[in-house]
Motif scaffolding. Sequence first.
Motif, short mmCIF file in Angstrom:
data_model
loop_
_atom_site.label_atom_id
_atom_site.label_comp_id
_atom_site.label_asym_id
_atom_site.label_seq_id
_atom_site.Cartn_x
_atom_site.Cartn_y
_atom_site.Cartn_z
N ASN A 74 0.83 -1.20 0.00
CA ASN A 74 0.00 0.00 0.00
C ASN A 74 0.87 1.26 0.00
N ALA A 75 0.45 2.27 -0.76
CA ALA A 75 1.26 3.48 -0.91
C ALA A 75 1.47 4.19 0.43
N ASP A 76 0.38 4.35 1.23
CA ASP A 76 0.55 5.08 2.49
C ASP A 76 0.78 4.13 3.67
N ALA A 77 1.35 2.98 3.40
CA ALA A 77 1.66 2.05 4.49
C ALA A 77 2.75 2.65 5.37
N GLU A 78 2.59 2.36 6.67
CA GLU A 78 3.61 2.85 7.60
C GLU A 78 4.25 1.59 8.19
N PRO A 79 5.32 1.10 7.55
CA PRO A 79 5.80 -0.24 7.91
C PRO A 79 6.14 -0.42 9.38
N LEU A 80 6.70 0.60 10.02
CA LEU A 80 7.10 0.42 11.42
C LEU A 80 5.88 0.31 12.33
N PHE A 81 4.96 1.28 12.22
CA PHE A 81 3.78 1.25 13.09
C PHE A 81 2.94 0.01 12.81
N GLY A 161 14.19 -4.15 8.94
CA GLY A 161 14.90 -4.79 10.04
C GLY A 161 15.06 -3.84 11.20
N LEU A 162 15.79 -4.28 12.21
CA LEU A 162 16.02 -3.42 13.37
C LEU A 162 16.85 -2.19 13.00
N GLY A 163 17.47 -2.25 11.79
CA GLY A 163 18.26 -1.11 11.33
C GLY A 163 17.40 0.01 10.78
N HIS A 164 16.12 -0.27 10.55
CA HIS A 164 15.19 0.73 10.04
C HIS A 164 15.11 1.89 11.05
N PRO A 165 15.01 3.12 10.57
CA PRO A 165 14.97 4.26 11.50
C PRO A 165 13.86 4.11 12.54
N GLY A 166 14.23 4.21 13.81
CA GLY A 166 13.24 4.15 14.89
C GLY A 166 12.81 2.76 15.29
N ALA A 170 11.13 1.75 18.76
CA ALA A 170 9.74 1.28 18.77
C ALA A 170 9.61 -0.06 19.49
N CYS A 171 10.58 -0.94 19.30
CA CYS A 171 10.53 -2.25 19.96
C CYS A 171 10.65 -2.09 21.48
N LEU A 233 5.67 4.01 18.67
CA LEU A 233 5.71 2.96 17.66
C LEU A 233 5.80 3.53 16.25
N HIS A 234 5.60 4.84 16.13
CA HIS A 234 5.64 5.46 14.80
C HIS A 234 7.07 5.82 14.42
N GLU A 235 7.34 5.69 13.11
CA GLU A 235 8.66 6.09 12.64
C GLU A 235 8.82 7.59 12.78
N ASP A 236 7.74 8.28 12.38
CA ASP A 236 7.77 9.74 12.41
C ASP A 236 6.41 10.23 12.90
N PRO A 237 6.19 10.22 14.22
CA PRO A 237 4.85 10.47 14.75
C PRO A 237 4.32 11.86 14.39
N SER A 238 3.05 11.91 14.01
CA SER A 238 2.40 13.20 13.77
C SER A 238 1.77 13.66 15.08
N GLY A 239 1.28 14.86 15.11
CA GLY A 239 0.63 15.36 16.32
C GLY A 239 1.62 16.08 17.21
N MET A 240 1.11 16.47 18.37
CA MET A 240 1.90 17.32 19.25
C MET A 240 3.00 16.56 19.99
#
Lengths: 270, 261
Positions: A74-81, A161-166, A170-171, A233-240
């Motif tokens: 999916n285009a807007d998939a967020e693999p880490l979350f 993998g665990l090398g992915h940013p964040g 997240a783990c 758990l987000h790679e790049d969390p949105s919000g405050m």
Amino acid sequence: MSTPTSTPSASASASVSVSAPVSNSASVTAVLRSEWIKVKSLRGSVGSLAAVFVATVAVTVLVFATVGRAEADNADAEPLFGAFYALNFGQVAAISFGTTAVSSEYVNGALRVSLAAVPRRGLFYGAKTAVLGAAALLVGLLTSFTTFLGGQAFLGEHAIGLGHPGAVRACVGGGFYLALMALLAAGLAAVLRSGVAVLSVLIPFTLIVPFVIGDMAGGVAQFLPDRAGQQILHEDPSGMLGPWAGLGVMAVWAGAALAAGWWAVRRRDA
Amino acid sequence: MLGLDRPTSGTATVGGRPYATYDEPLRHVGALLDAQAAHGSRTARNHLLALAASNRVTAARVDEVLEQTGLTAVAGRRVKTYSLGMRQRLGIAAALLGDPAVVLLDEPSNGLDPEGIVWIRELMTGLAREGRTVLVSSHLMNETATFADHLVVLGRGRLLADTPMREFIAGHSRPRARARTTDPARLRAVLARAGHGMTEADDGRWTVDGVRAEEIGRLAAREGVPILELADEEASLEEAYLALTADDTEFSASSAALQEA
């Protein structure tokens, strides 16, 4: 007690083997051990602790083995979350664990016996909380890492993998998330003194409320314990809230529940 | 007394110290609170192990008290499968865990079968003989009378009595003697002159209220009345207790007696 009672007891204590005065650290260790025996000797608490791992990993395998690749494409998939999707199920078990372990003291007046053995209520409550928190954190970390690595194994080329940013953050955060859920439940159980009451407050709160609110960003919703905690758990969390700030907000919730629980344990008759 | 409930006023100490200041209280004070007070899903052994661990009592001692209370065979069973009598034994096992100098037992014979009641009575007197203080609270007067040495009676939050058992019974009952004679008419006349009445009991004996046997013996000997049998009649604890509380017409049935064996 009246005078005639204390006289024979004084003479009796000479004939009874009484250990040397103990230091505080010795009794802390002893009470921690006692609380650990309580946790592991109760089917409900051992079961729900195991269920944290089993439910999360099982749902991960189920989902990732079936729709994993399609979702990842999916285009807007967020693999880490996305990797922690099953944590939504594991957290129910974490809540049950925190709840059962504390509410078991309110079954049949078991608390009276516990407090007769450990009359210092701060020591009693602190040791119980520490044992619960440590057990939940250990299982939480194991669950979180296993889920992440296990889920990715099904994704082939889309795997991260665990090398992915964040990813490591997240783990680790996922483990703390589960532990904080258990502690939040434990604190509430000490206030409400009933497992059923806690579950009927927390389960809808964590399972239904996020669905109802949906992706509505901003506002108060992001300060709810589960929403705030899941920022980690987000790679790049949105919000405050950033990842650690979010987990911090969740820790404040859990801390508030534990403080309320402490107030109840300290103030109320057993 | 164990600091479980917040008192409206006053303090309680055990061995001169508030209970909550003991680091390992089970080694000083053992208490049987409520037989139901164990989580039903735990086994008896695990229940005791958790209690023991908190006071650094060894697992070997857990097996000892299980043996002492006759629960060894069922120690691996979950408490919810226990009968009331077995739970009572488990509560007593928990009270004995730390080998304490003071043992507090709330209604210990509750739910026990006749065999169990004899067992708990012997256990309590045995503990007292070893030099321990055994404080028992009970509503069962006659059962209590079989083992208690010292009596504390509480009613409506007030202390009504705090005396040795013998003194309590003597102090709260009228003396009464029982006699058997071949000549009741003369005995009656002799006693009447001294101001005592005499009533016939079912078994052919006579009872005389308000007087001790030695007084009757003296009177009968002086007058030459043949006496076949003469004895003081012991009032029961129950009668003494009722006599005590009868003074307070407002007194409710919810009073409790505490005895120290």
